[in-house]
Write a protein that holds these residues in place. Structure first.
Motif, PDB file in Angstrom:
ATOM      1  N   LEU A  98       0.852  -1.208   0.000  1.00  0.00           N
ATOM      2  CA  LEU A  98       0.000   0.000   0.000  1.00  0.00           C
ATOM      3  C   LEU A  98       0.878   1.244   0.000  1.00  0.00           C
ATOM      4  O   LEU A  98       0.637   2.198  -0.739  1.00  0.00           O
TER       5      LEU A  98
ATOM      6  N   TRP B 259       2.332   1.746  -3.447  1.00  0.00           N
ATOM      7  CA  TRP B 259       1.329   2.198  -4.423  1.00  0.00           C
ATOM      8  C   TRP B 259       0.919   3.639  -4.148  1.00  0.00           C
ATOM      9  O   TRP B 259       0.544   4.376  -5.067  1.00  0.00           O
TER      10      TRP B 259
ATOM     11  N   LEU C 184     -10.401  -4.736  -9.136  1.00  0.00           N
ATOM     12  CA  LEU C 184     -10.827  -5.304  -7.851  1.00  0.00           C
ATOM     13  C   LEU C 184     -10.277  -6.711  -7.667  1.00  0.00           C
ATOM     14  O   LEU C 184      -9.836  -7.075  -6.568  1.00  0.00           O
TER      15      LEU C 184
ATOM     16  N   ARG D 200      -6.878  -6.637  -6.245  1.00  0.00           N
ATOM     17  CA  ARG D 200      -6.899  -6.187  -4.833  1.00  0.00           C
ATOM     18  C   ARG D 200      -7.409  -7.296  -3.948  1.00  0.00           C
ATOM     19  O   ARG D 200      -6.923  -7.547  -2.838  1.00  0.00           O
TER      20      ARG D 200
ATOM     21  N   LEU E 155      -4.765  -9.867  -3.385  1.00  0.00           N
ATOM     22  CA  LEU E 155      -3.732  -9.389  -2.458  1.00  0.00           C
ATOM     23  C   LEU E 155      -4.200  -9.513  -1.015  1.00  0.00           C
ATOM     24  O   LEU E 155      -3.448  -9.838  -0.114  1.00  0.00           O
ATOM     25  N   VAL E 156      -5.500  -9.257  -0.806  1.00  0.00           N
ATOM     26  CA  VAL E 156      -6.002  -9.185   0.581  1.00  0.00           C
ATOM     27  C   VAL E 156      -6.428 -10.566   1.066  1.00  0.00           C
ATOM     28  O   VAL E 156      -6.567 -10.788   2.265  1.00  0.00           O
TER      29      VAL E 156
ATOM     30  N   SER F 164      -1.487 -14.950  -1.707  1.00  0.00           N
ATOM     31  CA  SER F 164      -1.378 -13.500  -1.462  1.00  0.00           C
ATOM     32  C   SER F 164       0.076 -13.064  -1.366  1.00  0.00           C
ATOM     33  O   SER F 164       0.462 -12.045  -1.941  1.00  0.00           O
TER      34      SER F 164
ATOM     35  N   THR G 189       1.760 -10.429  -3.756  1.00  0.00           N
ATOM     36  CA  THR G 189       2.237  -9.180  -3.143  1.00  0.00           C
ATOM     37  C   THR G 189       3.720  -8.973  -3.439  1.00  0.00           C
ATOM     38  O   THR G 189       4.130  -7.872  -3.843  1.00  0.00           O
TER      39      THR G 189
ATOM     40  N   ARG H 132       1.033   0.533  -9.250  1.00  0.00           N
ATOM     41  CA  ARG H 132      -0.239  -0.148  -9.522  1.00  0.00           C
ATOM     42  C   ARG H 132      -0.305  -0.438 -11.019  1.00  0.00           C
ATOM     43  O   ARG H 132       0.109   0.407 -11.823  1.00  0.00           O
TER      44      ARG H 132
ATOM     45  N   PHE I  96      -9.319  -0.802   1.358  1.00  0.00           N
ATOM     46  CA  PHE I  96      -8.425  -1.102   0.238  1.00  0.00           C
ATOM     47  C   PHE I  96      -9.214  -1.717  -0.920  1.00  0.00           C
ATOM     48  O   PHE I  96      -8.968  -1.433  -2.093  1.00  0.00           O
ATOM     49  N   LEU I  97     -10.233  -2.543  -0.570  1.00  0.00           N
ATOM     50  CA  LEU I  97     -10.945  -3.267  -1.632  1.00  0.00           C
ATOM     51  C   LEU I  97     -11.879  -2.335  -2.412  1.00  0.00           C
ATOM     52  O   LEU I  97     -12.026  -2.476  -3.625  1.00  0.00           O
TER      53      LEU I  97
ATOM     54  N   GLN J 194      -7.928   7.536  -1.316  1.00  0.00           N
ATOM     55  CA  GLN J 194      -7.815   6.084  -1.572  1.00  0.00           C
ATOM     56  C   GLN J 194      -6.548   5.530  -0.949  1.00  0.00           C
ATOM     57  O   GLN J 194      -6.467   4.377  -0.558  1.00  0.00           O
TER      58      GLN J 194
END
Lengths: 101, 337, 480, 99
Positions: free
Chosen positions: B180, B183, B257, B260, B263-264, B306, B310, B319, C24-25, C107
């Protein structure tokens, strides 16, 4: 003075080498290398002293060190990205000179 | 066997000595590229040291993450640094240090003081470490007693994913945080790779499936032998880095999405499993005895995916550029300040 | 009933983490998600507070394994108060940030801010040294990323220096942890407190850990990284850093010195007090010399941190409570000051103190907030800062170490000087040549409410002081 | 010291010899092309001998298969990496060494 203590002393040596280089060098990439060497040194001390248990070495420091390695690469990645961004904006790959104390 | 202990001592002394010498050369080399290459060699020798200290899990992690990925990150950063400085002004780092060859005596005094201080520091630490008791039991017995209740037979994985699973949960958050942070530094830009030759394409086409297979193997074997989520994740990241080097980019659909979410996912599965345990009346991250192994495998599988994505995204640096259609929707939503 | 059997301890960590993942999503609705998470966290903190007040200090074994093997969470009066102040300041900063950042910056801001909140909550709840290391790293990296969010050359330079300082501090901490673990085969604070004895390894670990944490708390000689980092960061981030992030490493140091390292060592304790008084004087003088408002406030933080270390040589439970009270009221007042400075900078386009009078007349509410916060920073009677300083003064005189009292009073005078230097500009008339940046009313009200809270803290002193006694963290301390 | 042990020692020392030759080649040869030549040749063969020696000590056939896989991977990787290094060197205009 068995193998555990020998590698622990190597770890301390690496830590101090890295500390000296971190303070001496101005270029940011060298500072990041120095931080990584220091990190390896500390982790070496942590695991080397775990080898003092009789048969199987103590697994708890091993788990800590794996966590330490992943934390180290996260910090290194952020440091490198920050350094590149700093170079783009300030044109120099060094920390801005010390602000007025 | 006198010869064997002599031989093993010889090996240890050379390994320790080479580690120190390599570290010194890495930090003191005048050319940065040489420094980084020596650093990668230093990482590989560290992996050897971990094997010598009976820590195969860490050797795997060190070789894959410490030497491999950190080296790739450093080399990529150096390439961008030099390409960046060539356009603005030829910042030749080495010439600057040569220009300061006649260092003022204040600097020499400062260096001398620093060396003295550090040697006192080392002496203190050496004395302290040598004063530690020669034999200890540490926590290895307590881990051994609870090992069968942990659902896996590899003690390190048991500590990492059951006894101290809370640390690993926070550590996955640290990894996500690093991405994060990176990015947030830069708006998404198209990173154009130099045209990769046919050989690299062929190598990637051969290696990537194999790397994915090895990653799955490491994930599975982590339960009873050295391996686990982090080692498997880093092998997957190596495959990702190889793909990125050949100019492959995630498809349009996958850049938003879905990326993301991937990643999460590792962190999300970890938290969901933990909270489900609390709702069922147990404690945070307390796995029921019979399902502990399956839960750990589930968490490790999600974590591997992940971690792999990552770490590859860390290498990629920004990104991925969202496709024009979704980008215009996102931009329209932004009210400029 | 339902409220009691939910382990609010766990919710404190899981909620911000889940909030960060959602932010984040779904970047389009990040502000809404962030605000909801902030509100839910505040609710769960109050529920935890009621639970702790009722049942006393709680110890929670994560994973059900218990101390030496697993990780314990522990909440007593000390950590509960830190959680409460984090929630209060965090909610204010969340509300302020909704109006402050545009959509593109939001964001990035919200997921980082939520992860930082997770790190803070996890740090205040943890009773395990290695777990504290991981939370410290999570805290340091997210703080650095937030400082770098401002994007300018000096913000990035400050973030870079802050990152190196944070990593160096963590490495010292980890080396000390290795020594402690290999001496007593545990990293749990409670067990360590029972097994600790004065071996050379413990002395070295104490020195290394204190050095690492002092570097992260920016105590006087090691404070060089704090002013640029706090001054160049975006306003809500600098409020966050000065109010909460710097205090987290002080909290760990306090926890260690109270429970793990209670070895009687007059020399080291006096030395810490000396550094603290150095920070108070040096920070005050430097704040007076600053030309930029945010640098002035950052140096004021350096000075205020000095007060907290003056409690170490006093070491009575009253002194510790005074330091904690000072810490909480500083968190509220300093965050209000930074938010007010942010409003002034947004409106006027600059934060040079000399040209402040053009801006001050247009934002009366913001300047009122700044003044009220200044009252608490100076330690004038009705404010929380006064109660904290009063307790420290009382402890200093009672233990006969009058020189610390002199430092406290000198520090207050210096604080008064640099606060009035800024407020003075509210009374000089000046026209407004430049077009004003619009500052939303909400941002002004948030700064004002925070400053008001710092003042109210002084009026309701009995309640927090009673809260501090839960789990008696202080009298097991270094009380001579 | 059974026959396999002697064979293993022989193979390992031969392997070590080839590695040594590769390193000497790395230090002695004048330019990048010849150095790479020496390295890829000697090290691959050295590794092959080393793994053969270890295969004799392996308890089960799966371990031997894994050792073989390591060798094949090493061959694939070192040859293509050598190609990439030489391509970049050539692009950067490093001339071939002439007496």
């Amino acid at each position: 003075m068995n193998i555990a203590f020998f590698y622990a002393l190597t770890g301390i040596g690496l830590f101090t080498l890295g500390l000296y280089a971190l303070i001496k060098h101005k270029h940011l990439l060298r500072k990041i290398l120095a931080i990584n060497v220091m990190g390896s040194g500390v982790l070496l001390v942590l695991v080397a002293l775990a080898a003092r248990t009789q048969n199987t070495p103590d697994p708890v420091p091993h788990a800590m060190v794996i966590t330490g390695i992943v934390v180290a690469i996260s910090a290194t990645a952020l440091a490198l990205a920050l350094m590149l961004r700093l170079c783009e904006t300030s044109g120099r790959a060094e920390l801005p000179d010390e602000p007025m104390e | 066997m006198e010869a064997l202990t002599l031989l093993s001592w010889g090996f240890d002394v050379t390994l320790g000595g080479t580690l120190m010498w390599l570290a010194w050369r890495t930090l003191a080399s005048e050319d940065l590229f040489k420094g980084i290459v020596l650093f990668i060699a230093f990482g590989l020798l560290m992996a050897l040291a971990w094997v010598r200290l009976d820590a195969p899990d860490i050797a795997l992690a060190e070789a894959a993450i410490g030497a491999g990925l950190t080296g790739a990150l450093l080399l990529a950063a150096l390439a961008k640094l030099e390409s960046g400085s060539k356009e603005s002004q030829p910042l030749q780092e080495s010439t600057i240090t040569k220009a300061m060859v006649n260092k003022s005596d204040k600097q020499i005094l400062f260096r001398l003081l620093l060396v003295i201080l550090l040697s006192v520091f080392v002496a203190g630490l050496v004395y302290v470490v040598l004063s530690l008791p020669l034999q200890t039991i540490g926590l290895s017995e307590t881990v051994a007693e609870n090992l069968d209740a942990s659902g896996v037979s590899n003690p390190v994985t048991a500590v990492l994913l059951n006894f101290r699973a809370y640390d690993t949960l926070l550590e996955l958050a640290v990894l996500l945080l690093a991405l994060l942070g990176i990015w947030s530094l830069r708006s998404p830009s198209e990173r154009n790779e130099s045209a990769s030759g046919k050989v690299l394409d062929m190598l990637t086409r051969l290696l990537v499936p194999l790397l994915i297979l090895v990653s799955g193997y490491l994930l599975w074997v982590g339960g009873h032998a050295p391996g686990g989520a982090f080692q498997a994740g880093s092998v997957l990241a190596a495959a990702g880095v190889l793909l990125l080097l050949t100019g492959w980019r995630p498809g349009v659909r996958f850049a938003g999405l879905a990326l993301r979410f991937a990643l999460v996912m590792g962190l999300a599965v970890f938290v969901i499993v933990a909270v489900v345990m609390v709702l069922l009346g147990g404690r945070l991250l307390e796995f029921p005895l019979s399902f502990a192994g399956n839960f750990i495998l589930l968490i490790e599988a999600a974590a591997t995916l992940s971690i792999g994505i990552t770490l590859a995204a860390l290498f990629f640096g920004t990104r991925p550029k969202p496709a024009q259609s979704s980008a215009s929707r996102e931009e329209s939503g932004a009210q400029e300040r | 009933m339902l409220m009691q059997n939910i382990p609010w301890l766990v919710m404190m960590i899981v909620l911000p983490l889940v909030g960060a993942m959602f932010c984040f999503l779904f970047p389009q609705r990040v502000k809404l998600l962030g605000l909801i998470t902030a509100l839910v966290i505040v609710v769960s903190v109050t529920a935890l507070a009621s639970q702790v007040v009722e049942q006393g200090a709680l110890r929670y074994a994560v994973g059900g394994w218990g101390a030496p093997l697993g990780i314990n969470l522990y909440v007593d009066g000390l950590s509960l108060l830190m959680l409460l102040v984090t929630a209060l300041v965090g909610l204010a900063i969340s509300v302020y940030s909704i109006a402050y950042f545009n959509q593109e910056k939001s964001q990035h801001f919200w997921p980082l801010w939520m992860l930082l909140w997770t790190a803070l909550n996890a740090l205040f709840l943890s009773a395990d040294l290695f777990n504290l290391y991981v939370t410290l790293e999570l805290l340091g990296l997210s703080a650095v990323a937030l400082v770098a969010l401002a994007g300018g050359a000096n913000a990035l330079g400050a973030a870079m220096r802050y990152l190196f300082v944070s990593l160096l501090g963590s490495l010292f901490y980890l080396l000390a942890l290795a020594l402690l673990y290999h001496s007593f085969a545990t990293v749990d604070i409670a067990i360590l407190a029972q097994r600790i004895e004065a071996t050379p390894a413990v002395w070295a670990a104490m020195a290394l850990m204190t050095a690492g944490l002092l570097l992260k708390t920016a105590l006087f000689p090691l404070h060089f990284w704090l002013p640029p980092a706090h001054a160049n960061a975006p306003a809500p981030v600098s409020a966050l850093l000065s109010a909460l992030v710097v205090k987290a490493s002080f909290y760990i140091l306090l926890r260690l010195w109270l429970e793990v390292f209670p070895l009687p060592n007059a020399a080291l304790v006096q030395f810490l007090g000396l550094l603290g008084s150095g920070a108070v004087l040096w920070g005050g003088v430097q704040a007076l010399r600053q030309t930029r408002l945010k640098m002035l406030i950052a140096y004021s933080t350096v000075a205020q941190l000095g007060y907290l270390f003056i409690a170490f040589p006093l070491a009575t439970s009253m002194a510790w409570k005074g330091a904690l009270y000072l810490l909480i009221s500083h968190a509220l007042a300093k965050s209000s000051m930074f938010l007010a400075a942010g409003n002034l900078q947004l409106f006027g386009g600059h934060d040079r103190i000399t040209h402040l009078d053009r801006v001050a007349q247009r934002l009366p509410l913001t300047l009122a907030a700044f003044a009220l916060a200044g009252v608490s920073i100076m330690g004038l009677p009705p404010s929380g800062g006064f109660v904290g300083k009063w307790l420290l003064l009382d402890a200093a005189l009672r233990t006969g170490q009058w020189w610390w009292a002199v430092i406290l009073i000198l520090g207050s005078l210096l604080a008064a000087a640099y606060i009035f230097k800024v407020i003075g500009h509210a009374f000089t008339q000046a026209e407004v040549p430049h077009e004003e940046g619009e500052v939303s009313r909400m941002m002004e009200w948030v700064a004002f409410v925070l400053a008001l809270a710092a003042i109210v803290l002084g009026l309701i002193a009995s309640w927090p002081l009673a809260l501090m006694d839960i789990g008696t963290p202080f009298n097991s301390g270094v009380a001579q | 010291m059974s026959l396999t042990d002697i064979l293993t020692i022989l193979l390992l020392s031969a392997g070590a010899l080839f590695f040594f030759a590769g390193t000497v080649g790395l230090l002695r040869f004048p330019d990048v092309y010849t150095r790479l030549h020496a390295l890829t040749k000697a090290d691959n063969l050295g590794l092959g001998l080393l793994l053969a020696g270890l295969a004799l000590q392996a308890e089960s056939w799966t371990v031997v298969a894994r050792l073989l896989l390591i060798w094949l991977l090493m061959l694939l990787a070192s040859s293509s990496v050598a190609h990439l290094v030489v391509r970049t060197a050539h692009r950067r205009g490093i001339k071939l060494w002439k007496r």
